[in-house]
Design a protein around this motif. Structure first.
Motif, PDB file in Angstrom:
ATOM      1  N   VAL A  69      31.043 -10.578  10.415  1.00  0.00           N
ATOM      2  CA  VAL A  69      29.959 -10.372   9.462  1.00  0.00           C
ATOM      3  C   VAL A  69      30.295 -10.993   8.104  1.00  0.00           C
ATOM      4  CG1 VAL A  69      28.528  -8.665   8.272  1.00  0.00           C
ATOM      5  CG2 VAL A  69      29.228  -8.249  10.636  1.00  0.00           C
ATOM      6  N   VAL A  70      31.311 -10.468   7.441  1.00  0.00           N
ATOM      7  CA  VAL A  70      31.561 -10.829   6.042  1.00  0.00           C
ATOM      8  C   VAL A  70      32.094 -12.252   5.893  1.00  0.00           C
ATOM      9  CG1 VAL A  70      32.835 -10.231   3.956  1.00  0.00           C
ATOM     10  CG2 VAL A  70      31.911  -8.418   5.396  1.00  0.00           C
ATOM     11  N   CYS A  71      33.149 -12.592   6.604  1.00  0.00           N
ATOM     12  CA  CYS A  71      33.738 -13.933   6.446  1.00  0.00           C
ATOM     13  C   CYS A  71      32.763 -15.050   6.842  1.00  0.00           C
ATOM     14  CB  CYS A  71      35.048 -14.033   7.220  1.00  0.00           C
ATOM     15  SG  CYS A  71      36.396 -13.128   6.428  1.00  0.00           S
ATOM     16  N   PRO A  72      32.046 -14.936   7.957  1.00  0.00           N
ATOM     17  CA  PRO A  72      31.069 -15.999   8.260  1.00  0.00           C
ATOM     18  C   PRO A  72      29.955 -16.099   7.227  1.00  0.00           C
ATOM     19  CG  PRO A  72      31.537 -14.758  10.230  1.00  0.00           C
ATOM     20  CD  PRO A  72      32.185 -14.031   9.095  1.00  0.00           C
ATOM     21  N   PHE A  73      29.512 -14.955   6.697  1.00  0.00           N
ATOM     22  CA  PHE A  73      28.467 -14.993   5.684  1.00  0.00           C
ATOM     23  C   PHE A  73      28.972 -15.696   4.427  1.00  0.00           C
ATOM     24  CE2 PHE A  73      25.819 -13.458   2.259  1.00  0.00           C
ATOM     25  CZ  PHE A  73      24.551 -13.583   2.800  1.00  0.00           C
ATOM     26  N   ALA A  74      30.172 -15.331   3.990  1.00  0.00           N
ATOM     27  CA  ALA A  74      30.739 -15.959   2.786  1.00  0.00           C
ATOM     28  C   ALA A  74      30.994 -17.446   3.019  1.00  0.00           C
ATOM     29  CB  ALA A  74      32.024 -15.247   2.379  1.00  0.00           C
ATOM     30  N   PHE A  75      31.470 -17.805   4.193  1.00  0.00           N
ATOM     31  CA  PHE A  75      31.695 -19.224   4.482  1.00  0.00           C
ATOM     32  C   PHE A  75      30.361 -19.967   4.561  1.00  0.00           C
ATOM     33  CE2 PHE A  75      32.974 -22.906   7.076  1.00  0.00           C
ATOM     34  CZ  PHE A  75      34.005 -23.365   6.269  1.00  0.00           C
ATOM     35  N   GLY A  76      29.323 -19.285   5.028  1.00  0.00           N
ATOM     36  CA  GLY A  76      27.988 -19.884   5.041  1.00  0.00           C
ATOM     37  C   GLY A  76      27.480 -20.167   3.634  1.00  0.00           C
ATOM     38  N   VAL A  77      27.753 -19.259   2.703  1.00  0.00           N
ATOM     39  CA  VAL A  77      27.376 -19.496   1.306  1.00  0.00           C
ATOM     40  C   VAL A  77      28.181 -20.671   0.756  1.00  0.00           C
ATOM     41  CG1 VAL A  77      27.359 -18.515  -1.029  1.00  0.00           C
ATOM     42  CG2 VAL A  77      26.637 -17.123   0.907  1.00  0.00           C
ATOM     43  N   PHE A  78      29.454 -20.767   1.140  1.00  0.00           N
ATOM     44  CA  PHE A  78      30.276 -21.910   0.725  1.00  0.00           C
ATOM     45  C   PHE A  78      29.655 -23.209   1.228  1.00  0.00           C
ATOM     46  CE2 PHE A  78      33.594 -24.927   2.035  1.00  0.00           C
ATOM     47  CZ  PHE A  78      34.092 -25.268   0.784  1.00  0.00           C
ATOM     48  N   TYR A  86      21.210 -25.346  -3.475  1.00  0.00           N
ATOM     49  CA  TYR A  86      22.133 -24.371  -4.058  1.00  0.00           C
ATOM     50  C   TYR A  86      21.927 -24.223  -5.562  1.00  0.00           C
ATOM     51  CZ  TYR A  86      26.396 -21.829  -5.130  1.00  0.00           C
ATOM     52  OH  TYR A  86      27.290 -20.886  -5.576  1.00  0.00           O
ATOM     53  N   ARG A  87      21.595 -25.301  -6.227  1.00  0.00           N
ATOM     54  CA  ARG A  87      21.400 -25.230  -7.680  1.00  0.00           C
ATOM     55  C   ARG A  87      20.340 -24.185  -8.029  1.00  0.00           C
ATOM     56  NH1 ARG A  87      22.291 -28.680 -11.973  1.00  0.00           N
ATOM     57  NH2 ARG A  87      23.010 -30.287 -10.556  1.00  0.00           N
ATOM     58  N   ARG A  88      19.283 -24.151  -7.257  1.00  0.00           N
ATOM     59  CA  ARG A  88      18.192 -23.217  -7.550  1.00  0.00           C
ATOM     60  C   ARG A  88      18.513 -21.792  -7.125  1.00  0.00           C
ATOM     61  NH1 ARG A  88      11.819 -23.829  -6.083  1.00  0.00           N
ATOM     62  NH2 ARG A  88      11.227 -21.844  -6.992  1.00  0.00           N
ATOM     63  N   TYR A  89      19.223 -21.631  -6.002  1.00  0.00           N
ATOM     64  CA  TYR A  89      19.457 -20.305  -5.426  1.00  0.00           C
ATOM     65  C   TYR A  89      20.906 -19.832  -5.544  1.00  0.00           C
ATOM     66  CZ  TYR A  89      14.881 -21.177  -3.418  1.00  0.00           C
ATOM     67  OH  TYR A  89      13.555 -21.458  -3.255  1.00  0.00           O
ATOM     68  N   SER A  90      21.694 -20.436  -6.398  1.00  0.00           N
ATOM     69  CA  SER A  90      23.119 -20.087  -6.470  1.00  0.00           C
ATOM     70  C   SER A  90      23.340 -18.639  -6.885  1.00  0.00           C
ATOM     71  CB  SER A  90      23.855 -21.027  -7.423  1.00  0.00           C
ATOM     72  OG  SER A  90      23.363 -20.891  -8.741  1.00  0.00           O
ATOM     73  N   ASN A  91      22.638 -18.168  -7.880  1.00  0.00           N
ATOM     74  CA  ASN A  91      22.847 -16.789  -8.329  1.00  0.00           C
ATOM     75  C   ASN A  91      22.481 -15.795  -7.235  1.00  0.00           C
ATOM     76  OD1 ASN A  91      23.750 -17.572 -10.828  1.00  0.00           O
ATOM     77  ND2 ASN A  91      21.744 -17.427 -11.787  1.00  0.00           N
ATOM     78  N   PHE A  92      21.370 -16.033  -6.558  1.00  0.00           N
ATOM     79  CA  PHE A  92      20.958 -15.136  -5.485  1.00  0.00           C
ATOM     80  C   PHE A  92      21.941 -15.190  -4.311  1.00  0.00           C
ATOM     81  CE2 PHE A  92      18.321 -14.078  -1.739  1.00  0.00           C
ATOM     82  CZ  PHE A  92      18.020 -12.769  -2.084  1.00  0.00           C
ATOM     83  N   ALA A  93      22.407 -16.389  -3.961  1.00  0.00           N
ATOM     84  CA  ALA A  93      23.352 -16.533  -2.845  1.00  0.00           C
ATOM     85  C   ALA A  93      24.671 -15.829  -3.154  1.00  0.00           C
ATOM     86  CB  ALA A  93      23.593 -18.010  -2.541  1.00  0.00           C
ATOM     87  N   LEU A  94      25.171 -15.987  -4.369  1.00  0.00           N
ATOM     88  CA  LEU A  94      26.411 -15.314  -4.750  1.00  0.00           C
ATOM     89  C   LEU A  94      26.217 -13.803  -4.790  1.00  0.00           C
ATOM     90  CD1 LEU A  94      27.698 -17.718  -7.539  1.00  0.00           C
ATOM     91  CD2 LEU A  94      28.613 -17.433  -5.234  1.00  0.00           C
ATOM     92  N   PHE A  95      25.060 -13.360  -5.280  1.00  0.00           N
ATOM     93  CA  PHE A  95      24.758 -11.933  -5.291  1.00  0.00           C
ATOM     94  C   PHE A  95      24.785 -11.361  -3.873  1.00  0.00           C
ATOM     95  CE2 PHE A  95      21.325  -8.791  -4.699  1.00  0.00           C
ATOM     96  CZ  PHE A  95      21.863  -7.733  -5.405  1.00  0.00           C
ATOM     97  N   LEU A  96      24.140 -12.051  -2.939  1.00  0.00           N
ATOM     98  CA  LEU A  96      24.141 -11.579  -1.555  1.00  0.00           C
ATOM     99  C   LEU A  96      25.545 -11.578  -0.956  1.00  0.00           C
ATOM    100  CD1 LEU A  96      20.962 -13.128   0.098  1.00  0.00           C
ATOM    101  CD2 LEU A  96      21.394 -10.748  -0.493  1.00  0.00           C
ATOM    102  N   MET A  97      26.326 -12.604  -1.281  1.00  0.00           N
ATOM    103  CA  MET A  97      27.688 -12.664  -0.762  1.00  0.00           C
ATOM    104  C   MET A  97      28.518 -11.481  -1.271  1.00  0.00           C
ATOM    105  SD  MET A  97      30.502 -15.715  -1.040  1.00  0.00           S
ATOM    106  CE  MET A  97      30.867 -15.381  -2.748  1.00  0.00           C
ATOM    107  N   PHE A  98      28.410 -11.169  -2.550  1.00  0.00           N
ATOM    108  CA  PHE A  98      29.135 -10.033  -3.108  1.00  0.00           C
ATOM    109  C   PHE A  98      28.630  -8.717  -2.519  1.00  0.00           C
ATOM    110  CE2 PHE A  98      29.695 -12.818  -7.037  1.00  0.00           C
ATOM    111  CZ  PHE A  98      30.891 -13.319  -6.571  1.00  0.00           C
TER     112      PHE A  98
END
Length: 111
Positions: A69-78, A86-98
């Protein structure tokens, strides 16, 4: 120079600089974000060995949370950070990852 007290964005006569600053800041911090994501995935994964040592009876459940769950999701955000979106959705993507990472830790604590 005046900045907004809540959003910290430039206001009044300095407002024309806000878009340029945001672009500059994004470009300068992108490498740091990517390195931080990889370091986070590494440490999240490495602590799976501690699960095996400390709580072998719950190892399978904890490893599912960590490695499925966690590692694949974080690697997917990477990987998402290499797309033009990513420029437009970076804050949301990082928020979801955290959020996913924190939820994974909370679930392991509860179990």
């Amino acid at each position: 120079m005046k900045i907004h007290p809540i959003t910290l964005s430039f206001i009044e006569e300095w407002q024309h600089l806000e878009e340029k600053y945001q672009e500059y800041h994004f470009e300068r911090s992108l490498l740091i974000q990517r390195i931080g994501m990889l370091v986070g995935v590494f440490f999240y994964a490495v602590f799976g060995f501690l699960d095996d040592y400390l709580i072998p009876q719950k190892k399978e459940t904890f490893w599912f949370i960590r490695y499925a769950v966690v590692c694949p999701f974080a690697f997917g955000v990477f990987l998402f950070s290499f797309t033009p979106y990513y420029r437009r959705y970076s804050n949301f993507a990082l928020f979801l990852m955290f959020l996913v990472g924190g939820f994974g830790i909370d679930m392991m604590i509860l179990l």
